[in-house]
Design an enzyme around this catalytic site. Structure first.
Site, PDB file in Angstrom:
ATOM      1  N   HIS A   1      42.780 -41.793  83.783  1.00 26.19           N
ATOM      2  CA  HIS A   1      41.273 -41.370  83.806  1.00 26.19           C
ATOM      3  C   HIS A   1      40.627 -42.479  84.579  1.00 26.19           C
ATOM      4  CE1 HIS A   1      37.356 -43.019  82.107  1.00 26.19           C
ATOM      5  NE2 HIS A   1      37.092 -42.068  82.544  1.00 26.19           N
TER       6      HIS A   1
ATOM      7  N   GLY B   1      22.686 -30.857  79.880  1.00 20.20           N
ATOM      8  CA  GLY B   1      23.000 -29.763  80.472  1.00 20.20           C
ATOM      9  C   GLY B   1      23.815 -29.776  81.723  1.00 20.20           C
TER      10      GLY B   1
END
Length: 287
Positions: free
Chosen positions: A121, A270
């Protein structure tokens, strides 16, 4: 400083250029393995409760499924808008009276087909609220750890940190060990790396210094991780090795869904759900 527009644009350009070079290198590894797998790219725009946010920014999800990389996502995004009042209280420099923000960054997770090749990662980002700061890091997640790989990974990130401040690496390494821990399992997610956040930019000079460190973190990842992949990708593995990998992936998924701050930030602002959840492995088991 109150206007970070130019600084955000510079950081965005760097993250996008790093994405391009990482994806090219990963595709080159696939070619070496005899695979023609390539990244597919899907742009997205920021939404709120399912509706587009005008001038809210967005990003591009890059995804490849190949012979070496069973699933790898490399995402870049630049979003802006306002936090919800409740979420603003949890973010550095934001509050219900002034909840506006910008965020630009790159996020990468690779799950490998061969259990001997470590998953990985990496994420670096630049955010602004009433304050501005860099954060990021990288950590190695091998189902079958090798001391040589772990040592090389840590050494390369230490070199990147030491070029800026000898105190950075021990601090950031300890931060990663603390952050990438699964409390309900009482185990670390992998063998660690570095993690840093809130490297604040209260001046142009501070921005330049923290931006230089963040660029070197990206370069360190691009240098060391492909070397580890090439070192291990041809090794034979057993059904038992693969089972261990799948069980480890289950723990990786638990961390990212329960504790990971980046997952929460994306969902609360969002972001694109598919891009946010690209960190989840393609296969996993819970015994």
């Amino acid at each position: 400083m109150t206007d970070w527009t130019t600084h955000t644009a510079r950081a965005r350009a760097w993250f996008e250029s790093l994405r391009d070079r990482i994806c090219a290198e990963f595709e080159a590894i696939e070619r070496e393995a005899g695979s023609d797998a390539r990244f597919t790219y899907r742009p997205w725009n920021r939404e709120h409760e399912g509706e587009p946010v005008e001038n809210g920014g967005g990003g591009v999800q890059g995804l490849m499924k190949g012979q070496v990389f069973e699933k790898v996502g490399v995402n870049v995004s630049t979003v802006h808008g306002a936090f919800s009042p409740e979420f603003a209280r949890t973010i550095n420099g934001a509050d219900p009276e002034n909840p506006t923000f910008t965020a630009t960054g790159i996020s990468l997770v690779a799950h490998m087909a061969n259990p001997h090749v470590p998953a990985v990662h990496m994420n670096t980002r630049f955010l602004t609220t009433r304050k501005a700061w860099f954060g990021g890091g990288g950590d190695l997640n091998p189902p079958l750890p090798y001391e040589e790989d772990t040592a090389d990974f840590h050494a390369r990130f230490q070199a990147a940190c030491d070029a800026h401040d000898p105190a950075y690496h021990p601090r950031f390494k300890a931060w990663a060990d603390d952050y990438f821990f699964i409390p309900h399992r009482k185990v670390h997610r992998g063998v660690g790396g570095i993690f840093y956040d809130h490297l604040e930019c209260d001046s142009d000079a501070a921005f330049e210094a923290n931006f230089a460190l963040t660029r070197d973190v990206g370069e360190a990842f691009l240098d060391v991780y492909p070397r580890l992949v090439r070192r291990r990708m041809g090794q034979a593995f057993t059904a038992q090795d693969e089972q261990q990998m799948l069980e480890w992936r289950g723990r990786y998924a638990e961390f990212n869904l329960v504790y990971d701050r980046g997952t929460l930030f994306g969902l609360k602002t969002g972001g694109n759900i598919d891009a946010i959840l690209m960190s989840l492995p393609p296969r996993a088991v819970w015994s």
